[in-house]
Design a protein around this motif. Structure first.
Motif, PDB file in Angstrom:
ATOM      1  N   GLN A   8      14.081  46.211  30.023  1.00 61.76           N
ATOM      2  CA  GLN A   8      15.534  46.176  30.049  1.00 61.76           C
ATOM      3  C   GLN A   8      16.028  44.997  30.887  1.00 61.76           C
ATOM      4  OE1 GLN A   8      17.699  48.313  28.329  1.00 61.76           O
ATOM      5  NE2 GLN A   8      15.722  48.730  27.349  1.00 61.76           N
ATOM      6  N   PRO A   9      17.166  44.428  30.520  1.00 55.03           N
ATOM      7  CA  PRO A   9      17.708  43.336  31.338  1.00 55.03           C
ATOM      8  C   PRO A   9      18.265  43.854  32.656  1.00 55.03           C
ATOM      9  CG  PRO A   9      19.244  43.897  29.580  1.00 55.03           C
ATOM     10  CD  PRO A   9      17.993  44.693  29.330  1.00 55.03           C
ATOM     11  N   LYS A  10      18.049  43.111  33.705  1.00 55.18           N
ATOM     12  CA  LYS A  10      18.700  43.347  34.992  1.00 55.18           C
ATOM     13  C   LYS A  10      19.403  42.042  35.350  1.00 55.18           C
ATOM     14  CE  LYS A  10      18.843  46.424  37.135  1.00 55.18           C
ATOM     15  NZ  LYS A  10      19.891  47.488  37.281  1.00 55.18           N
ATOM     16  N   LEU A  11      20.717  42.096  35.364  1.00 56.06           N
ATOM     17  CA  LEU A  11      21.537  40.901  35.518  1.00 56.06           C
ATOM     18  C   LEU A  11      22.141  40.905  36.915  1.00 56.06           C
ATOM     19  CD1 LEU A  11      23.228  41.180  32.010  1.00 56.06           C
ATOM     20  CD2 LEU A  11      21.052  40.096  32.611  1.00 56.06           C
ATOM     21  N   ILE A  12      21.611  40.046  37.768  1.00 57.81           N
ATOM     22  CA  ILE A  12      21.973  40.033  39.186  1.00 57.81           C
ATOM     23  C   ILE A  12      22.954  38.893  39.445  1.00 57.81           C
ATOM     24  CG2 ILE A  12      21.076  40.010  41.536  1.00 57.81           C
ATOM     25  CD1 ILE A  12      18.306  40.619  40.323  1.00 57.81           C
ATOM     26  N   LEU A  13      24.051  39.219  40.105  1.00 57.68           N
ATOM     27  CA  LEU A  13      25.113  38.252  40.335  1.00 57.68           C
ATOM     28  C   LEU A  13      25.361  38.049  41.821  1.00 57.68           C
ATOM     29  CD1 LEU A  13      27.664  39.842  37.836  1.00 57.68           C
ATOM     30  CD2 LEU A  13      26.091  37.960  37.335  1.00 57.68           C
ATOM     31  N   ASP A  14      25.488  36.800  42.221  1.00 60.13           N
ATOM     32  CA  ASP A  14      26.025  36.513  43.541  1.00 60.13           C
ATOM     33  C   ASP A  14      27.520  36.834  43.507  1.00 60.13           C
ATOM     34  OD1 ASP A  14      26.168  35.538  46.172  1.00 60.13           O
ATOM     35  OD2 ASP A  14      26.662  33.523  45.473  1.00 60.13           O
ATOM     36  N   PHE A  15      28.131  36.963  44.667  1.00 58.48           N
ATOM     37  CA  PHE A  15      29.554  37.316  44.737  1.00 58.48           C
ATOM     38  C   PHE A  15      30.413  36.090  45.036  1.00 58.48           C
ATOM     39  CE2 PHE A  15      33.356  38.796  46.949  1.00 58.48           C
ATOM     40  CZ  PHE A  15      33.802  39.811  46.110  1.00 58.48           C
ATOM     41  N   ASP A  16      30.246  35.530  46.240  1.00 61.46           N
ATOM     42  CA  ASP A  16      31.033  34.366  46.653  1.00 61.46           C
ATOM     43  C   ASP A  16      30.584  33.134  45.873  1.00 61.46           C
ATOM     44  OD1 ASP A  16      32.354  35.651  49.137  1.00 61.46           O
ATOM     45  OD2 ASP A  16      30.218  35.965  49.488  1.00 61.46           O
ATOM     46  N   GLY A  17      31.512  32.501  45.188  1.00 61.19           N
ATOM     47  CA  GLY A  17      31.169  31.304  44.436  1.00 61.19           C
ATOM     48  C   GLY A  17      30.738  31.574  43.015  1.00 61.19           C
ATOM     49  N   VAL A  18      30.606  32.850  42.638  1.00 62.11           N
ATOM     50  CA  VAL A  18      30.266  33.212  41.260  1.00 62.11           C
ATOM     51  C   VAL A  18      31.350  34.114  40.669  1.00 62.11           C
ATOM     52  CG1 VAL A  18      28.638  34.453  39.767  1.00 62.11           C
ATOM     53  CG2 VAL A  18      27.788  32.917  41.535  1.00 62.11           C
ATOM     54  N   LEU A  19      31.630  35.221  41.333  1.00 62.63           N
ATOM     55  CA  LEU A  19      32.682  36.124  40.866  1.00 62.63           C
ATOM     56  C   LEU A  19      34.033  35.798  41.499  1.00 62.63           C
ATOM     57  CD1 LEU A  19      30.740  39.518  40.926  1.00 62.63           C
ATOM     58  CD2 LEU A  19      31.234  38.069  38.946  1.00 62.63           C
ATOM     59  N   PHE A  20      34.001  35.438  42.782  1.00 64.02           N
ATOM     60  CA  PHE A  20      35.248  35.176  43.506  1.00 64.02           C
ATOM     61  C   PHE A  20      35.142  33.895  44.324  1.00 64.02           C
ATOM     62  CE2 PHE A  20      35.548  39.600  42.537  1.00 64.02           C
ATOM     63  CZ  PHE A  20      36.900  39.871  42.423  1.00 64.02           C
ATOM     64  N   ASN A  21      36.247  33.165  44.354  1.00 58.60           N
ATOM     65  CA  ASN A  21      36.382  32.056  45.291  1.00 58.60           C
ATOM     66  C   ASN A  21      36.947  32.652  46.577  1.00 58.60           C
ATOM     67  OD1 ASN A  21      36.943  29.816  46.792  1.00 58.60           O
ATOM     68  ND2 ASN A  21      38.024  28.716  45.171  1.00 58.60           N
ATOM     69  N   SER A  22      36.067  32.932  47.507  1.00 56.50           N
ATOM     70  CA  SER A  22      36.433  33.635  48.738  1.00 56.50           C
ATOM     71  C   SER A  22      36.525  32.696  49.928  1.00 56.50           C
ATOM     72  CB  SER A  22      35.399  34.725  49.028  1.00 56.50           C
ATOM     73  OG  SER A  22      34.110  34.142  49.141  1.00 56.50           O
ATOM     74  N   ALA A  23      36.535  31.397  49.676  1.00 53.42           N
ATOM     75  CA  ALA A  23      36.494  30.432  50.778  1.00 53.42           C
ATOM     76  C   ALA A  23      37.688  30.593  51.718  1.00 53.42           C
ATOM     77  CB  ALA A  23      36.440  29.009  50.226  1.00 53.42           C
ATOM     78  N   TYR A  24      38.872  30.804  51.165  1.00 53.77           N
ATOM     79  CA  TYR A  24      40.045  30.913  52.027  1.00 53.77           C
ATOM     80  C   TYR A  24      39.975  32.177  52.883  1.00 53.77           C
ATOM     81  CZ  TYR A  24      44.834  31.031  53.676  1.00 53.77           C
ATOM     82  OH  TYR A  24      45.946  31.077  54.484  1.00 53.77           O
ATOM     83  N   GLU A  25      39.453  33.256  52.308  1.00 47.84           N
ATOM     84  CA  GLU A  25      39.287  34.490  53.091  1.00 47.84           C
ATOM     85  C   GLU A  25      38.342  34.252  54.256  1.00 47.84           C
ATOM     86  OE1 GLU A  25      37.228  38.251  54.296  1.00 47.84           O
ATOM     87  OE2 GLU A  25      36.380  36.479  53.297  1.00 47.84           O
ATOM     88  N   ALA A  26      37.219  33.588  54.007  1.00 48.69           N
ATOM     89  CA  ALA A  26      36.258  33.301  55.079  1.00 48.69           C
ATOM     90  C   ALA A  26      36.878  32.386  56.133  1.00 48.69           C
ATOM     91  CB  ALA A  26      34.997  32.667  54.495  1.00 48.69           C
TER      92      ALA A  26
END
Length: 239
Positions: A8-26
């Motif tokens: 079965q596929p297991k699709l692993i995703l990073d969060f910052d920089g892939v799903l969300f641009n969180s730079a301003y929050e950081a």
């Protein structure tokens, strides 16, 4: 899973920089932390912050930008820096500052979803067991953001898991995602330093070209990554 069952596929995703641009929050978290710590700089501009963010892979490294005593003038040298006690202390203060900011109900609005997130969200909701998030961000902030954007449906592994296991690769190993014959694992990250340890250990390590790190010839845009992920899900459903 028996030997005759298809992988079965297991699709692993990073969060910052892939799903969300969180730079301003950081950036806001770092500045909040600096407000109560005289040993930290209060003059870091956003452009300087983003030059540093392009090579940063862990929260403790912000100390080498904000610390008056330990400031690193050349961000390119950051990958060679090993964390010291002062860096870990900074990270504790960083996450404490974030926890304070998260008490505000509007905190998730500091996150900017990429188009990739909105395009992928229906698939995340349809196949939650096929996906996982693996990030250096703390788990609570990831879940809070996903809930705000109606996508808190998939497993999340964050800073706490990486501290316990030692690295992103070891978290993946502990979950069985790297076990031969068990999963067809794809890992999507925008930071080359996080992708490189997965090379040869997963079926496809994919570099997202819309995040913070340097784009390479093999980097993929959001439509290309989305097509690969959805194709793998369709193939597994047809097997």
């Amino acid at each position: 899973m028996s030997g005759s069952d298809p992988m079965q596929p297991k699709l692993i995703l990073d969060f910052d920089g892939v799903l969300f641009n969180s730079a301003y929050e950081a950036y806001c978290v770092c500045n909040r932390h600096a407000e109560t710590n005289p040993g930290l700089r209060d003059d870091v501009g956003f452009d300087e912050f983003m030059r540093f963010r392009a090579v940063l892979t862990d929260a403790w490294q912000f100390n080498r930008l904000y610390s008056r005593e330990h400031k690193l003038c050349d961000p390119a040298k950051l990958p060679q820096v090993r964390p010291e006690a002062a860096d870990w202390a900074y990270a504790e203060g960083f996450f404490a500052a974030r926890a304070e900011m998260m008490k505000d109900e509007s905190w998730p609005k500091l996150m900017a979803p990429y188009d990739f997130f909105f395009l992928l969200r229906p698939t995340l909701r349809k196949y939650p067991d096929k996906f996982a998030i693996l990030s250096t961000r703390n788990v609570e902030s990831i879940r809070r953001t996903l809930a705000f954007f109606d996508a808190d449906v998939i497993p999340v592994f964050g800073q706490e898991d990486i501290r316990r296991e030692g690295s992103k690769v070891e978290v993946a190993r502990s979950q069985g995602w790297l076990e031969p014959g068990k999963f067809i694992t794809v890992y999507v990250d925008d930071m080359n330093a996080h992708l490189e340890p997965f090379d040869g250990r997963v079926y496809l390590p994919l570099h997202a070209n819309w995040g913070y790190d340097q784009v390479k010839d093999a980097s993929l845009n959001s439509n290309q990554v989305l097509k690969i992920l959805c194709s793998m899900l369709k193939l597994s459903a047809a097997a």
